[in-house]
Scaffold this motif. Structure first.
Motif, mmCIF file in Angstrom:
data_model
loop_
_atom_site.group_PDB
_atom_site.id
_atom_site.type_symbol
_atom_site.label_atom_id
_atom_site.label_comp_id
_atom_site.label_asym_id
_atom_site.label_seq_id
_atom_site.Cartn_x
_atom_site.Cartn_y
_atom_site.Cartn_z
ATOM 1 N N GLU A 1 8.085 -3.445 -0.284
ATOM 2 C CA GLU A 1 6.659 -4.157 -0.468
ATOM 3 C C GLU A 1 5.554 -3.122 -0.343
ATOM 4 N N ILE A 2 5.691 -2.264 0.612
ATOM 5 C CA ILE A 2 4.561 -1.240 0.674
ATOM 6 C C ILE A 2 4.425 -0.530 -0.358
ATOM 7 N N LEU A 3 5.662 0.097 -0.949
ATOM 8 C CA LEU A 3 5.643 0.724 -2.252
ATOM 9 C C LEU A 3 5.138 0.037 -3.639
ATOM 10 N N ARG A 4 5.713 -1.223 -3.741
ATOM 11 C CA ARG A 4 5.293 -2.081 -4.687
ATOM 12 C C ARG A 4 3.705 -2.083 -4.954
ATOM 13 N N SER A 5 2.942 -2.325 -3.442
ATOM 14 C CA SER A 5 1.708 -2.404 -3.475
ATOM 15 C C SER A 5 1.086 -1.317 -4.006
ATOM 16 N N ALA A 6 1.481 -0.131 -3.464
ATOM 17 C CA ALA A 6 0.976 1.045 -4.000
ATOM 18 C C ALA A 6 0.856 1.512 -5.219
ATOM 19 N N ARG A 7 2.371 1.197 -6.009
ATOM 20 C CA ARG A 7 2.525 1.465 -7.352
ATOM 21 C C ARG A 7 1.769 0.379 -8.219
ATOM 22 N N ASP A 8 1.485 -0.668 -7.783
ATOM 23 C CA ASP A 8 0.669 -1.866 -8.426
ATOM 24 C C ASP A 8 -0.656 -1.186 -8.866
#
Lengths: 129, 273, 662
Positions: B211-218
């Motif tokens: 979830e954290i990485l998705r948010s950052a990559r978004d």
């Protein structure tokens, strides 16, 4: 019997050391908890059950072992209550009993050698006595 | 001012990169870190129960030792920062804990929370100043889009840690800006990586890191920085292969921007895309 | 020889349960000069007062001590009672043996002992009391209303209709306030503008009402019946008398980047602008900070295009001084800033909005001409989540401890509005409790659920994240099904806590009106005097006194107007005779008193006085203007020589009281 339950409830409340009666059951703690979807008893319920003195429900719950003590619940609580502290009280009540350690040290052998020390120390603090 | 330094267990072993870069940068920036002699592990997690006295002693010893050496204690690891500040707060406010700790340690001059605990980032912000830091940067990180990952232990509970706004922190973004990088704000930057669940519940940990990485990559972060060895470990070791981004300690980028050579970090994952 | 009567009240069981009243009577009877003492169940009742009358006549009493409740409650009652039998009302003393004794002490012996002490002190003081006569002051037949929202407009209209002159001071360029920003109003869903605009017109056109818009109260002095108020009329840079309101200047202004205050930042405006289409007065104002002419010296387009030649770059602020008999505070509210609530994503996503912003987005005169669209995309949302209690009922220090009261109703209103106009949009309301007391209020909320299929979920939102698809991910809890929810929404509306308008405290300080910890004006009595400030002549209307909706605000404004009219209808007011005076033979002329006097009642005069040695000499002494003095006593403690003395509370009287206690 009743007295014994009451005594244990009081002991839990002393350990939790948070103003349970200030809770207005808004559910913001459960809403923002990163691991709530894994919990059998959500943070707002943990506070409620302790306020009500429902010892059995509390001792059955596995939620304290999912709680990561990230303090999002406590920080966002509009009433200054700490569900995280209740979770800790439940963990301590369990592991302070004889032979009730939750993590078997033998398992560590299989772990990634890169794992930081702080993780191991934390696990032994949170899961074992 | 004497900057007593508390490295903590992980910085002396698995997170040497965080530690070494910090010492080099601090010396260059005019606040050399002096390691506290004979420090003990802080316990990694704050003992929430008021009756957990023994669990507070490691932190208490460090705090008392720093009090006797000028009264300032600097730390780097998010967990040490969290534990030291909270135990210090207990010793300042909770009479029962204070009395028990002082009695147990047989402190000559009872300790009452006098030591000022500072995170390295707070020294950068409040004593060096980001404007001054920007002037000292010789190798700016121009064009690099970097997300700050705060996690939980730097920020919460905010009333005690008083580090930054817990829901809308700015410190690391301002830090990145001072280094010449383009900070990337993303929603999950102050959510927990599940910490030690890496040991007991890796599945949960992988999900949260996802979830954290998705948010950052978004938000198009090409790399992340953190202050916590466990956060860094989780973001790298528990990331799904398609989500991997490089994760640095903030001190590594600081050293780079100041033109200092330091040892590379042990956990590495891919280049910035 | 003085003859003092002491009357001990039981106050039913309030006093008599903890204080042995018979013992108090017995104790005071032994004190010299006490010619009569008795107890009675309710001394304030007709029977009690008759008892006092009879005792005065039978025993030729000349002074009275009543041991009862607080003087705030019944001092006036017993003073009147004394006056009816020919005793000067200022020869009455109250010993408060209820609030300061029986209500706070549990032990009967202790309480009785304290009641006797308090009675002794009052007896000691009353011996030195002197007869006093109140003076008179005139009443200026004009009222001031501060704030031109619905509260201020209603209060002003009611005062004006009763035949009195009234001025409205509004700091914005136009009247209308928050209500002008709303789209529809609950519980009947009338269009806000449709019911407000006629009232604005009435106020603007009423012969008894004068509007000072783009103006602020700068200073207040004086007292009830005759306040002197300085009003700063800020420079509009437009001659309001000649302006026709054609609006050409606002269209041609090349500076267009300033965010519109009225549109809550959802739209930009020119540097010269009229805040909204129905604005009254319809006169533009130049925002000098963003005007090219003022900032760079170049431009001046507005002046060139104005057909009435009314642009005036040299206009200055004007200070107007006016006198008023009464003042109504109607300063309204703001929303709590959301900077401490980062988890809701208000700072990160334009699609997270406050309820007030939503009102603009659905208003036909708003930035989208009433089309509900997501600010980020301009597209209609498919799902909307409404979050209640954002910053309300929060004792953690982040928000406000109180319930903002209006949110539950406007949440239902906004949800119904969306479902009615856009049945395809899904609407969910997260709530802690739904609070809808009020006529037809609960029915209104239930209609949202029953007829409009709005989903009400008991629970709260913990975090709102922007997601890659351009929407919002909402983490929430459903407490009745005991579930953690992760939902998608295109728009999130935050029902944000209300707080008193910025500057309310500064105004309260000028008015010497009291406020609570949240900066709401406090009322003189929460039940019995709800529209009056404890400061005489200051009245309260609307949100400045506490959260309230439009029906309540209008009722309160009407009530405040009646109180104002009641005051203005009097030609003269009786003044408090307990004012300061200077003992000129002791006064050294240092004028320390002049500096501390908040009413400007003390001046220096050169006079011939007989000094302490008995010699005539000419020197400066302080002189108290007895009409201006409000008897606060600040001068008496500032005076190093104890030359300043307060009638009714003289040094001698107070010291006698203290001596009796020690």
């Amino acid at each position: 019997m009743v007295d014994k339950v009451q005594e244990q409830v009081e002991a839990l409340r002393r350990l939790a050391h948070t103003p349970l009666q200030d809770c207005i059951q808004c559910g913001r703690c459960s809403a923002g908890c990163p691991v709530a979807f894994k919990m059998d008893l959500l943070p707002h319920r943990v506070v409620w059950e302790l306020a009500q003195g429902n010892l059995e429900t509390l001792l059955k719950a596995t939620a304290p072992w999912q709680c990561v003590s990230c303090f999002a619940c406590q920080n966002r609580c509009p009433r200054g209550v700490s569900p995280a502290a209740v979770m800790e009280a439940l963990r301590l009540t369990a592991i302070r009993q004889q032979g009730a350690n939750k993590y078997d040290a033998a398992q560590l052998e299989h772990f990634d050698p890169e794992l930081p020390q702080q993780a191991l120390v934390a696990v032994f603090r949170k899961f074992n006595k | 001012m004497l900057y007593n330094y508390y490295p903590g267990c992980t910085l002396s072993t698995k997170a040497k990169a965080l530690d070494q870069a910090a010492r080099a940068c601090a010396a260059k920036l005019g606040f050399p870190l002096v390691e506290l002699p004979e420090w003990q592990c802080c316990g990694a997690v704050y003992p929430l129960a008021p009756d957990a006295i023994a669990e507070r002693l490691g932190a208490a010893r460090a705090l008392i030792s720093a009090r006797d050496k000028g009264g300032v204690l600097v730390t780097l690891c998010s967990a040490c920062h969290h534990v030291l500040k909270r135990v210090n707060d207990d010793l300042a406010r909770d009479e029962e804990i204070r009395n028990k700790v002082n009695a147990y340690l047989e402190v000559k001059e009872p300790y009452q929370g006098e030591t000022k605990v500072l995170h390295f980032l707070e020294v950068l912000r409040d004593q060096v100043g980001f404007a001054k830091l920007a002037q000292l940067v010789t190798h700016p990180l121009t064009g690099r889009k970097i997300g700050a990952y705060y996690g939980c232990m730097l920020l919460r509970p905010s009333k005690v840690l008083a580090f930054d706004d817990p829901e809308n922190p700015q410190l690391l973004e301002n830090f990145l800006q001072a280094l010449g990088a383009t900070p990337v704000r993303y929603g999950m930057r102050n959510e927990c990586c599940t910490g030690y669940m890496a040991v007991t519940n890796p599945g949960l940990c992988k999900q949260m890191v996802g979830e954290i990485l998705r948010s950052a990559r978004d938000e198009e972060a090409q790399a992340l920085i953190t202050a916590c060895p466990l956060c860094r470990y989780n973001l790298v070791a528990n990331a799904a292969p398609e989500q991997k981004v490089p994760v640095y300690y903030f001190t590594e980028l600081l050293a780079q921007a100041l033109g200092l050579q330091t040892e590379a970090a042990p956990v590495q994952a891919g280049g910035e895309g | 020889m003085q003859k003092i009567g002491v009357f001990v009240c039981w106050c039913g069981s309030n006093i008599a349960t903890t204080v042995d009243v018979a013992q108090v009577v017995a104790a005071v009877k032994t004190i010299p000069n006490v010619a009569f003492a008795a107890d009675y169940k309710y001394m304030c009742s007709e029977g009690g007062q008759e008892l006092i009358h009879k005792a005065v006549q039978d025993y030729q009493l000349d002074r009275i001590v009543v041991c009862s409740c607080s003087p705030r409650m019944h001092e006036a009652t017993f003073r009147n009672c004394a006056e009816q039998v020919g005793i000067n009302p200022y020869l009455v003393e109250i010993a408060n043996i209820r609030e300061q004794c029986s209500w706070i002490i549990k032990d009967r012996a202790q309480a009785t002992a304290k009641a006797i002490q308090l009675a002794k002190a009052a007896i000691a003081k009353v011996r030195f009391n002197t007869p006093l006569t109140p003076g008179e002051s005139k009443v200026v037949k004009r009222a001031l209303v501060i704030g031109g929202g619905i509260a201020g407009i209603q209060a002003a209209l009611d005062i004006a209709e009763a035949g009195y002159k009234v001025d409205i001071v509004e700091r914005q360029p136009a009247i209308g306030g928050r209500m002008a920003q709303l789209d529809k109003t609950f519980p009947t869903l009338d269009c806000s503008a449709c019911i407000l605009t006629p009232k604005m017109m009435d106020a603007a056109n009423h012969p008894n009402i004068k509007l000072y818009t783009y103006s602020e109260v700068e200073a207040v002095s004086g007292f009830v019946g005759n306040f002197e108020v300085k009003i700063r009329q800020k420079a509009r840079s437009v001659d309001a008398k000649r302006c026709t309101g054609c609006g050409i200047c606002t269209e041609k202004c090349p500076s267009r980047k300033t965010s519109s205050e009225f549109e809550l930042g959802l739209k930009t405006r020119g540097a010269i602008y009229i805040p909204f289409s129905q604005a009254l007065p319809k006169v533009p104002v130049i925002d000098r900070e963003h005007c090219l002419k003022f900032q760079t010296g170049k431009c001046g387009i507005c002046s060139k295009v104005c057909p009435a030649e009314c642009i005036d770059y040299t206009q200055q602020d004007e200070i107007i001084t006016e006198h008023y008999g009464a003042i109504v505070a109607a300063t309204g509210f703001d929303l709590l800033p959301l900077d401490k609530f980062g988890e809701y994503g208000y700072q990160d996503s334009p699609d997270v909005i406050t309820s007030l912003e939503f009102e603009r987005l659905t208003n036909a005169t708003g930035p989208t001409e009433g089309h509900l669209v997501c600010p980020s995309t301009g597209k209609e949302p498919k799902s909307v989540i409404i979050v209640s209690c954002v910053g309300s009922r929060d004792t953690s220090g982040r928000g406000k401890t109180y319930c903002s009261k209006i949110c539950c109703m406007y949440n239902a209103k906004q949800a119904m509005y969306i479902r009615e106009k856009y049945p395809q949009i899904d609407v969910t309301v997260f709530y802690i409790d739904v609070r809808t007391p009020g006529k037809a209020f609960d029915e209104f909320y239930r209609r949202a659920v029953e007829e409009f299929n709005v989903h009400y979920i008991k629970g709260q939102v913990g975090k709102v994240l922007k997601d890659a698809r351009g929407g919002l991910t909402v983490f929430a809890s459903d407490l009745l099904s005991d579930k953690h929810l992760m939902l998608h929404a295109d728009m999130v509306i935050l029902a944000t806590a209300v707080k008193p308008a910025a500057g309310a405290r500064k105004l309260a300080t000028m008015l010497t009106a009291s406020m609570d910890n949240d900066d709401f004006f406090t009322e003189a009595h929460p039940k019995l005097r709800p529209v009056e400030s404890p400061t005489a002549g200051i009245f309260l209307a609307g949100m400045c006194q506490g959260p309230k909706d439009i029906p309540e605000t209008v009722s309160q404004a009407g009530a405040a107007a009646v109180k104002v009219v009641g005051l203005l209808a009097k030609d003269k007011l009786r003044t408090n005779p307990c004012v300061a005076h200077c003992q000129e033979n002791i006064c050294s002329g240092c004028l320390a008193c002049e500096k501390v006097c908040p009413y400007g009642a003390i001046t220096a005069e050169t006079k011939t006085v007989i000094n302490l040695a008995g010699v005539k000499e000419q020197r400066t002494v302080a002189v108290v203007n007895q009409t201006l003095c409000q008897g606060c006593g600040a001068c008496t403690v500032a005076c190093p020589a104890a030359a300043m003395d307060l009638k009714g509370f003289s040094n001698q009287e107070i010291l006698a009281e203290v001596d009796a206690l020690c």
